[in-house]
Design a protein around this motif. Structure first.
Motif, mmCIF file in Angstrom:
data_model
loop_
_atom_site.group_PDB
_atom_site.id
_atom_site.type_symbol
_atom_site.label_atom_id
_atom_site.label_comp_id
_atom_site.label_asym_id
_atom_site.label_seq_id
_atom_site.Cartn_x
_atom_site.Cartn_y
_atom_site.Cartn_z
ATOM 1 N N GLN A 162 34.865 18.476 -8.353
ATOM 2 C CA GLN A 162 34.889 17.102 -8.864
ATOM 3 C C GLN A 162 33.460 16.574 -9.017
ATOM 4 O O GLN A 162 33.147 15.436 -8.665
ATOM 5 N N ASN A 163 32.592 17.447 -9.508
ATOM 6 C CA ASN A 163 31.229 17.047 -9.862
ATOM 7 C C ASN A 163 31.099 17.126 -11.377
ATOM 8 O O ASN A 163 31.945 17.711 -12.050
ATOM 9 N N ILE A 164 29.992 16.569 -11.888
ATOM 10 C CA ILE A 164 29.599 16.918 -13.246
ATOM 11 C C ILE A 164 28.231 17.571 -13.158
ATOM 12 O O ILE A 164 27.382 17.149 -12.367
ATOM 13 N N GLN A 165 28.047 18.618 -13.935
ATOM 14 C CA GLN A 165 26.759 19.298 -13.957
ATOM 15 C C GLN A 165 26.150 19.167 -15.349
ATOM 16 O O GLN A 165 26.819 19.349 -16.350
ATOM 17 N N PHE A 166 24.850 18.848 -15.337
ATOM 18 C CA PHE A 166 24.081 18.848 -16.580
ATOM 19 C C PHE A 166 23.232 20.105 -16.567
ATOM 20 O O PHE A 166 22.482 20.348 -15.616
ATOM 21 N N ASN A 167 23.349 20.902 -17.623
ATOM 22 C CA ASN A 167 22.767 22.244 -17.606
ATOM 23 C C ASN A 167 21.343 22.351 -18.115
ATOM 24 O O ASN A 167 20.751 23.417 -18.021
ATOM 25 N N TRP A 168 20.781 21.259 -18.695
ATOM 26 C CA TRP A 168 19.483 21.411 -19.352
ATOM 27 C C TRP A 168 18.467 20.315 -19.042
ATOM 28 O O TRP A 168 17.618 20.014 -19.892
#
Ligand code: HEM
Ligand code: SF4
Lengths: 103, 554
Positions: free
Chosen positions: B89-95
């Motif tokens: 239940q996280n959000i990940q930003f990849n860049w």
């Protein structure tokens, strides 16, 4: 008998951008593996890794990766390192999307 | 929606400005990477294969439209226009770029969000049932307890250097949608003689040594919660092995000492911790509960839904698959699939995030949830509004009718992003989904959980998938191992390895044989894949995966 040395390149991620880079013979960092110095013996490899570790203001997590001599320079021998030269497979992001500036 | 108080806000802002200074000192050379790395990890910043990755907590998976729009803004301003929702239940930003991260954290703080304790040997983001406060089968909303635990654990002086990370999940229903049995502590809200309490489950976990949690207390009275959880964490903090990181999680402590021993030690510790809590936590819980009061549900005739369902087969397929019963009969819970066939599981573009925010604001009492299955939930929707929502989702490519089916796959980032990976997982998920869409059988196949991890850490929950897929590196080639019979619910089970792994080319046809073969094995449409597996045992399923082995033996 010691294992035969497989050729190596020094690679890391850039401190600011986080993208993969490889160390060239002149001691620069290039986003293009083909520009890297291909190291043929263990003693040089160790020395180059120490030199890279001293460049913590430029890169993070330098390590030695296996590579092989190709027509245009070093090429990856393992899929992980091949992915690092391209980017993810689900989007055209990362290196595969950026025209490589030649060092 | 729970709101930060002034203390929370000041704390988060202070952390952002500290981190801004730390980033500057790293760039200037005043901090070495060895010094900086634990600091960036404490702020959710990882270095991955191709870039940095920022992991942002979404406590108990709850968002509102303002937060969702801010995530969309961050994705567009500082990333590549999308975000990846994860099983935690996280959000990940990849860049993200290093220099931008303090600004991103600032933008998060503006909407009461942060990336603290998404990493490190601390008590992590407390997760909860994504249908919390909405499900018809719920005993009580698990989020107030999750929030109480979050407040208690955030920056808890005793628990910043635990033997290892510590994950807590809370379920408010007998139907466990929070995977409580695969957490360090799982709490299940239960009712006894009209009183609310908790079943406390301890020592679950996936990763290298998967374990199903064991019941430590069948019924813990509500007022004892924090004192008891503190006793559990303290007991483990002393016993937990710090010599070997593969043996440090509480699941190993429980395994090595036995649940009876642990229970005795916890009870003794609990006798010590209990007087220290003297009711202040109860007052706090009461305050938090008020912030989670259900919205004032508006009564509307569900006739438009019934009419659309009767006349439109596309709508009907979606409604029958993606809706769940709400505690208000004239409402429904909508699960928006982030698993369009061939797309990356869990990814949402900034435009999609904004549309979801708009829909939440207009139709869903301004609430959104992120599920551990990497989908987005509109938890409270009047049935009357469902056709309008379906139409809007269709426009945005978000109306895939596959929730709970073959193509609703959990996949970790794998070697497309993750520096720990041994193989890719995303392309396998994409290909399985695409193949089953071509076959047009997934509605016939029915409920089936496929879960994929790109290494033994099991972020993709493969051990508890009905079909689990684990990507490995076998002599320099990607290889996929299949496990069968896993279950993430209240009847949790760890899947069993089926046999030798498959190459990237072989794995899709192998899964196809397995799933289509199950159609012949089941007793009828009502017998799910997992039920058939439990009835028949692994042999016929292995025979589907390894037809050569069967003909050799014959
Ligand atoms: C991409 C960077 C990631 C890294 C470096 C990472 C690292 C790890 C490691 C080392 C473990 C094993 C821990 C242990 O057993 O002690 C683990 C477990 C886990 N991670 Fe990740 N992970 C990443 C991404 C994710 C993502 C994207 C998710 C959600 C989709 C996730 C969810 C989990 C879960 C659910 C576990 C389960 C095992 C458990 O805690 O018992 N992780 N991760
Ligand atoms: S399971 Fe492995 S590959 Fe997948 S995200 Fe976790 S650490 Fe990375």
């Amino acid at each position: 008998m010691p294992r035969p040395f497989t050729p190596k390149v020094v690679t890391a991620n850039r401190l600011l951008e986080g993208d993969a880079v490889w160390r060239t013979a002149s001691g620069d960092w290039s986003p293009d593996l083909a520009q890297a110095e291909l190291i043929a013996d263990a003693a040089t490899a160790e020395l180059r890794l120490l030199e890279a570790a001293a460049e913590a203001h430029l890169v993070v997590g330098a390590y030695l990766a296996d590579a092989a001599a190709g027509a245009d320079g070093p090429e990856p021998t393992h899929f992980r390192e091949a992915f690092r030269t391209r980017g993810p497979s689900n989007y055209a992001h990362g290196k595969q999307a950026e025209p490589q500036e030649k060092a | 929606m729970y709101h930060y108080n002034d203390f929370d806000d000041a704390f988060v802002r202070e952390r952002v400005s500290q981190f801004r200074a730390q980033v500057e000192r790293r760039i200037s050379g005043a901090l070495t990477e060895e010094e900086f790395k634990p600091l960036r990890l404490m702020n959710g910043l990882y270095l991955q294969l191709h870039a940095y990755m920022l992991r942002v907590a979404i406590p108990y998976g709850t968002l509102d439209s303002r937060k969702m729009r801010q995530l969309a803004y961050i994705a567009e301003r500082w990333d590549k226009g999308y975000g990846h929702f994860t099983t935690r239940q996280n959000i990940q930003f990849n860049w993200p770029r290093l220099r931008d991260v303090p600004d991103i954290l600032e933008a998060l703080a503006d909407v009461e969000m942060h990336a603290i304790q998404t990493s490190g040997n601390t008590i992590r983001n407390v997760t909860a049932d994504h249908f919390a406060g909405a499900a018809a089968d719920e005993i009580a909303d698990p989020r107030p307890v999750a929030e109480l635990l979050r407040q208690w654990s955030t920056d808890h002086p005793q628990f910043q250097f635990l033997p290892r990370k510590f994950k807590i999940a809370v379920s408010g229903s007998r139907n466990d949608r929070a995977v409580t049995r695969a957490h360090d502590i799982g709490l299940e809200i239960v009712e006894r003689d009209g009183a609310i309490g908790y079943r406390v489950i301890v020592g679950g976990g996936l990763g290298r040594t998967p374990m199903i949690g064991k019941v430590l207390r069948e019924f813990l009275p509500q007022e004892d919660l924090l004192a008891y959880v503190e006793a559990v964490v303290s007991t483990w903090n002393l016993l937990g092995r710090r010599d070997n990181k593969f043996k440090s999680r509480i699941k190993i402590t429980v395994h090595e000492h036995g649940i009876e021993d642990i229970s005795r030690l916890v009870e003794a510790e609990f006798a010590q911790t209990r007087p220290g809590f003297a009711g202040a936590d109860r007052a706090m819980l009461a305050r938090i509960e008020a912030a989670f009061a259900p919205p004032a549900f508006v009564a509307k005739s569900p006739a438009p839904h019934a009419a659309a369902r009767a006349s439109d087969p596309v709508y009907r397929a979606w409604a029958d698959t993606n809706l769940t019963a709400h505690r208000q009969p004239d409402h429904a819970i909508v699960t928006v699939s982030l698993k369009a066939h061939g797309a990356t599981p869990g990814d949402a573009s900034a435009d999609q995030m904004r549309l979801l925010a708009d829909l939440a604001e207009r139709y869903a009492y301004d609430e959104l949830r992120i599920s551990h299955e990497q989908n987005v939930i509109l938890p409270h929707v009047a049935r009357a509004d469902l056709p309008a929502i379906h139409a809007a989702l269709t426009q945005a490519g978000l109306a895939t009718a596959n929730v709970g089916l073959v193509s609703d796959i959990i996949a970790c980032p794998g070697m497309d992003y993750c520096s720990l990976a041994t193989a890719r997982s995303i392309p396998i998920a994409q290909q399985i989904a695409t193949r089953f869409e071509e076959l047009k059988v997934e509605h016939d196949v029915g409920p089936l959980k496929i879960k994929i991890s790109g290494c033994i850490n099991a972020c993709g929950h493969h051990h508890v998938g009905h079909i689990g897929i684990l990507g490995l590196d076998r002599a320099g080639v990607e290889n996929y191992q299949v496990t069968l019979g896993g279950d993430h619910t209240e009847t949790a089970a760890i899947g069993e390895r089926a046999g030798p792994g498959f190459s990237a080319d072989e794995i899709i046809p192998a899964i196809e044989r397995l799933v289509l073969g199950y159609l012949d094995l089941r007793e009828g449409r009502d017998e799910t894949f997992l039920q058939a597996y439990r009835r028949l045992g692994p042999a016929p399923f292995k025979a589907l995966l390894y037809p050569e082995a069967r003909s050799d033996a014959a």
